[in-house]
Write a protein that holds these residues in place. Structure first.
Motif, PDB file in Angstrom:
ATOM      1  N   LEU A   1      -6.678  -2.502   7.904  1.00  0.00           N
ATOM      2  CA  LEU A   1      -5.926  -1.311   7.530  1.00  0.00           C
ATOM      3  C   LEU A   1      -6.842  -0.224   6.994  1.00  0.00           C
ATOM      4  CD1 LEU A   1      -2.907  -0.403   7.304  1.00  0.00           C
ATOM      5  CD2 LEU A   1      -3.048  -1.042   4.899  1.00  0.00           C
ATOM      6  N   PHE A   2      -7.883  -0.630   6.264  1.00  0.00           N
ATOM      7  CA  PHE A   2      -8.797   0.327   5.646  1.00  0.00           C
ATOM      8  C   PHE A   2     -10.038   0.604   6.503  1.00  0.00           C
ATOM      9  CE2 PHE A   2      -7.197  -1.215   1.245  1.00  0.00           C
ATOM     10  CZ  PHE A   2      -6.064  -0.430   1.388  1.00  0.00           C
ATOM     11  N   THR A   3      -9.979   0.293   7.783  1.00  0.00           N
ATOM     12  CA  THR A   3     -11.066   0.594   8.707  1.00  0.00           C
ATOM     13  C   THR A   3     -10.726   1.851   9.493  1.00  0.00           C
ATOM     14  OG1 THR A   3     -11.683  -1.735   8.920  1.00  0.00           O
ATOM     15  CG2 THR A   3     -12.445  -0.237  10.644  1.00  0.00           C
ATOM     16  N   GLY A   4     -11.611   2.821   9.446  1.00  0.00           N
ATOM     17  CA  GLY A   4     -11.352   4.097  10.085  1.00  0.00           C
ATOM     18  C   GLY A   4     -11.672   4.105  11.566  1.00  0.00           C
ATOM     19  N   VAL A   5     -11.356   5.209  12.199  1.00  0.00           N
ATOM     20  CA  VAL A   5     -11.557   5.346  13.632  1.00  0.00           C
ATOM     21  C   VAL A   5     -13.035   5.245  14.007  1.00  0.00           C
ATOM     22  CG1 VAL A   5     -11.716   7.872  13.514  1.00  0.00           C
ATOM     23  CG2 VAL A   5     -10.932   6.774  15.630  1.00  0.00           C
ATOM     24  N   ASP A   6     -13.929   5.536  13.070  1.00  0.00           N
ATOM     25  CA  ASP A   6     -15.366   5.453  13.347  1.00  0.00           C
ATOM     26  C   ASP A   6     -15.934   4.065  13.057  1.00  0.00           C
ATOM     27  OD1 ASP A   6     -15.224   5.409  10.599  1.00  0.00           O
ATOM     28  OD2 ASP A   6     -16.603   7.088  10.270  1.00  0.00           O
ATOM     29  N   GLY A   7     -15.070   3.115  12.669  1.00  0.00           N
ATOM     30  CA  GLY A   7     -15.516   1.753  12.399  1.00  0.00           C
ATOM     31  C   GLY A   7     -15.904   1.486  10.963  1.00  0.00           C
ATOM     32  N   ARG A   8     -15.927   2.525  10.143  1.00  0.00           N
ATOM     33  CA  ARG A   8     -16.288   2.343   8.739  1.00  0.00           C
ATOM     34  C   ARG A   8     -15.121   1.722   7.981  1.00  0.00           C
ATOM     35  NH1 ARG A   8     -17.800   7.140   4.381  1.00  0.00           N
ATOM     36  NH2 ARG A   8     -18.136   5.760   2.578  1.00  0.00           N
ATOM     37  N   THR A   9     -15.405   0.721   7.139  1.00  0.00           N
ATOM     38  CA  THR A   9     -14.372   0.060   6.345  1.00  0.00           C
ATOM     39  C   THR A   9     -14.511   0.456   4.882  1.00  0.00           C
ATOM     40  OG1 THR A   9     -14.222  -1.833   7.838  1.00  0.00           O
ATOM     41  CG2 THR A   9     -13.421  -2.159   5.602  1.00  0.00           C
ATOM     42  N   PHE A  10     -13.398   0.837   4.278  1.00  0.00           N
ATOM     43  CA  PHE A  10     -13.349   1.221   2.876  1.00  0.00           C
ATOM     44  C   PHE A  10     -12.728   0.087   2.068  1.00  0.00           C
ATOM     45  CE2 PHE A  10     -13.368   4.947   5.501  1.00  0.00           C
ATOM     46  CZ  PHE A  10     -14.179   5.861   4.837  1.00  0.00           C
TER      47      PHE A  10
ATOM     48  N   ILE B   1      -4.157   6.282   3.258  1.00  0.00           N
ATOM     49  CA  ILE B   1      -3.584   5.020   2.799  1.00  0.00           C
ATOM     50  C   ILE B   1      -4.298   4.619   1.512  1.00  0.00           C
ATOM     51  CG2 ILE B   1      -2.909   2.669   3.438  1.00  0.00           C
ATOM     52  CD1 ILE B   1      -3.725   3.324   6.319  1.00  0.00           C
ATOM     53  N   HIS B   2      -3.529   4.224   0.520  1.00  0.00           N
ATOM     54  CA  HIS B   2      -4.102   3.798  -0.761  1.00  0.00           C
ATOM     55  C   HIS B   2      -3.530   2.438  -1.127  1.00  0.00           C
ATOM     56  CE1 HIS B   2      -5.792   7.846  -1.718  1.00  0.00           C
ATOM     57  NE2 HIS B   2      -4.841   8.196  -0.869  1.00  0.00           N
ATOM     58  N   GLY B   3      -4.398   1.474  -1.330  1.00  0.00           N
ATOM     59  CA  GLY B   3      -3.951   0.159  -1.751  1.00  0.00           C
ATOM     60  C   GLY B   3      -3.440   0.181  -3.179  1.00  0.00           C
ATOM     61  N   ILE B   4      -2.450  -0.634  -3.449  1.00  0.00           N
ATOM     62  CA  ILE B   4      -1.914  -0.755  -4.799  1.00  0.00           C
ATOM     63  C   ILE B   4      -2.522  -2.007  -5.429  1.00  0.00           C
ATOM     64  CG2 ILE B   4       0.141  -0.867  -6.229  1.00  0.00           C
ATOM     65  CD1 ILE B   4      -0.178   1.715  -4.566  1.00  0.00           C
ATOM     66  N   PHE B   5      -3.233  -1.799  -6.513  1.00  0.00           N
ATOM     67  CA  PHE B   5      -3.957  -2.884  -7.171  1.00  0.00           C
ATOM     68  C   PHE B   5      -3.624  -2.915  -8.657  1.00  0.00           C
ATOM     69  CE2 PHE B   5      -6.415  -1.914  -3.413  1.00  0.00           C
ATOM     70  CZ  PHE B   5      -6.895  -3.149  -2.978  1.00  0.00           C
ATOM     71  N   ASP B   6      -3.865  -4.060  -9.250  1.00  0.00           N
ATOM     72  CA  ASP B   6      -3.729  -4.234 -10.696  1.00  0.00           C
ATOM     73  C   ASP B   6      -5.091  -4.631 -11.270  1.00  0.00           C
ATOM     74  OD1 ASP B   6      -0.851  -3.917 -10.815  1.00  0.00           O
ATOM     75  OD2 ASP B   6      -0.697  -5.919  -9.943  1.00  0.00           O
TER      76      ASP B   6
ATOM     77  N   VAL C   1       0.848  -1.188   0.000  1.00  0.00           N
ATOM     78  CA  VAL C   1       0.000   0.000   0.000  1.00  0.00           C
ATOM     79  C   VAL C   1       0.883   1.237   0.000  1.00  0.00           C
ATOM     80  CG1 VAL C   1      -1.827  -1.189   1.289  1.00  0.00           C
ATOM     81  CG2 VAL C   1      -0.130   0.190   2.533  1.00  0.00           C
ATOM     82  N   ALA C   2       0.271   2.366  -0.299  1.00  0.00           N
ATOM     83  CA  ALA C   2       0.969   3.648  -0.259  1.00  0.00           C
ATOM     84  C   ALA C   2       0.373   4.491   0.866  1.00  0.00           C
ATOM     85  CB  ALA C   2       0.840   4.366  -1.588  1.00  0.00           C
ATOM     86  N   TRP C   3       1.186   4.802   1.849  1.00  0.00           N
ATOM     87  CA  TRP C   3       0.807   5.807   2.834  1.00  0.00           C
ATOM     88  C   TRP C   3       1.181   7.156   2.233  1.00  0.00           C
ATOM     89  CZ3 TRP C   3      -0.917   5.197   8.072  1.00  0.00           C
ATOM     90  CH2 TRP C   3      -1.104   3.863   8.456  1.00  0.00           C
TER      91      TRP C   3
END
Length: 370
Positions: free
Chosen positions: A236-245, A286-291, A169-171
């Motif tokens: 990693l993609f879950t925020g402090v409010d519990g929401r998952t992206f 944070i951004h995941g690196i995908f193909d 991932v890219a921070w």
């Protein structure tokens, strides 16, 4: 091609590029962007490539190529912060924000609609039907999927529409130049890197949000690529409010505990200058690196452009240029034929191998970087 009713799904640069071009050709164009606030302020800097300069000339926006910050050289740091290598390769980071805002301003206000999420695309005997959230529908003669990594449209065109996680991932951080500690002055006006096995960090100055290029009004953009097991992505993609992206964690969603852990990690593995710029960012993302590679870019009345067709790794610095190339090629194909199927086939024939080549190049760069 006679004027058509064209609807574009996705309002980032790919959608804006093709929307502007086709509207200039007399088509009835409308762009639907699912974000309720639009995409202004979400970018930093981008490297200009041939296709981008070409589309800027076509749109009468050549001046945007000069709204950028020049990094006079590339430097590679040692772990202790010393300079290991210097390369005299000047590079300009064009302002993404100004590019987006200017290209968007060339469209009539009512042709760019925000907060309008498309949930389904279906071809009918008469054309293409878009179904929006809330189950409202609209008919078009041609639909263009410019809806990026999370594309809804690509699933209609290509049987396989899943993005494949690349293993890292890219921070990211984007801070005012005035927030840079004095100790990191070596990074200013340079494209700086730190690369060792499993660690890849880079940073550079970009214009201010409104294109400011004066010293003190610019921003510092840093990117830290980090290896992550696939099983840890959801957390990693879950925020402090519990929401998952699904693909990223936006600015402001990181908990204070995780922010402190990030800073501790930075000081334990990065050169001190880079550790300090990480520490200076209060709201990293944070951004995941995908193909992703589409097996097809068109169907009978649907076409894909940009990341909806090929998600390429950021190391290539070619994502925006690829979107511009797609837009130019699709516009050219449509203008050269009165047969839509023939025009779309020509577009796919030209751009499918280009997308595959750039995607393969990105994978090679990623393998060498990490």
């Amino acid at each position: 091609m006679k004027p058509m009713r064209i609807r574009i799904v996705g309002g980032s640069l790919a959608g804006l590029f093709i929307g502007n071009l086709l509207q200039r050709d007399g088509h009835d164009v409308k762009i639907y962007e699912r974000s309720s606030s639009g995409l202004a302020g979400r970018g930093a800097g981008l490297v200009g490539q041939r296709e981008l300069f070409k589309i800027l000339r076509v749109l009468g926006c050549e001046h945007l190529a000069h709204v950028g910050v020049v990094a006079k050289e590339r430097i590679y740091l040692n772990r202790d912060g010393g300079v290991a290598e210097v390369f005299s390769t000047p590079q300009t980071q064009i302002s993404w924000d100004v590019l987006y805002a200017t290209v968007a301003s060339h469209l009539p206000m009512d042709s760019y609609v925000v907060g309008r999420a498309v949930k389904n695309v279906a071809e009918t005997p008469q054309g293409v039907r878009l179904t929006f959230e809330g189950n409202e529908t609209e008919e078009a003669e041609l639909v263009i999927g410019a809806d990026g990594m999370g594309s809804v449209v690509r699933g209609f065109v290509s049987r396989e529409n899943r993005n494949e996680f690349a293993g890292y991932v890219a921070w990211r951080g984007l801070i005012p130049e005035t927030a840079l500690p004095a100790e990191v002055s070596i990074l200013v006006d340079r494209f700086a890197f730190y690369i060792v096995r499993g660690v890849h960090m880079l940073g550079y100055l970009v214009p201010g949000q409104n294109g400011e290029m004066e010293k003190g009004k610019r921003r510092y953009n840093w990117v830290w690529y980090r290896l992550v097991p696939h099983a840890e992505l959801a957390a990693l993609f879950t925020g402090v409010d519990g929401r998952t992206f699904e693909y990223s964690l936006p600015r402001g969603a990181l908990s204070e505990t995780r922010l402190q852990t990030l800073r501790q990690d930075a000081f334990s593995v990065l050169p001190p200058q880079f550790a300090q710029v990480v520490e200076a960012e209060p709201l990293p993302s944070i951004h995941g690196i995908f193909d992703y590679e589409a097996e097809r870019m068109v169907s009978r009345r649907v076409a894909l452009v940009g990341d909806a067709a090929f998600v390429v790794r950021p190391h290539t610095a070619m994502g925006v240029a690829k979107a511009a190339g797609d837009a130019l090629a699709l516009r050219e194909a449509l203008s050269r034929s009165d047969n839509l199927a023939e025009a779309l086939a020509r577009y796919e024939h030209e751009r499918l191998p280009v997308g595959k080549e750039i995607a393969a190049y990105g994978r090679r760069l990623g393998a060498s970087a990490l």
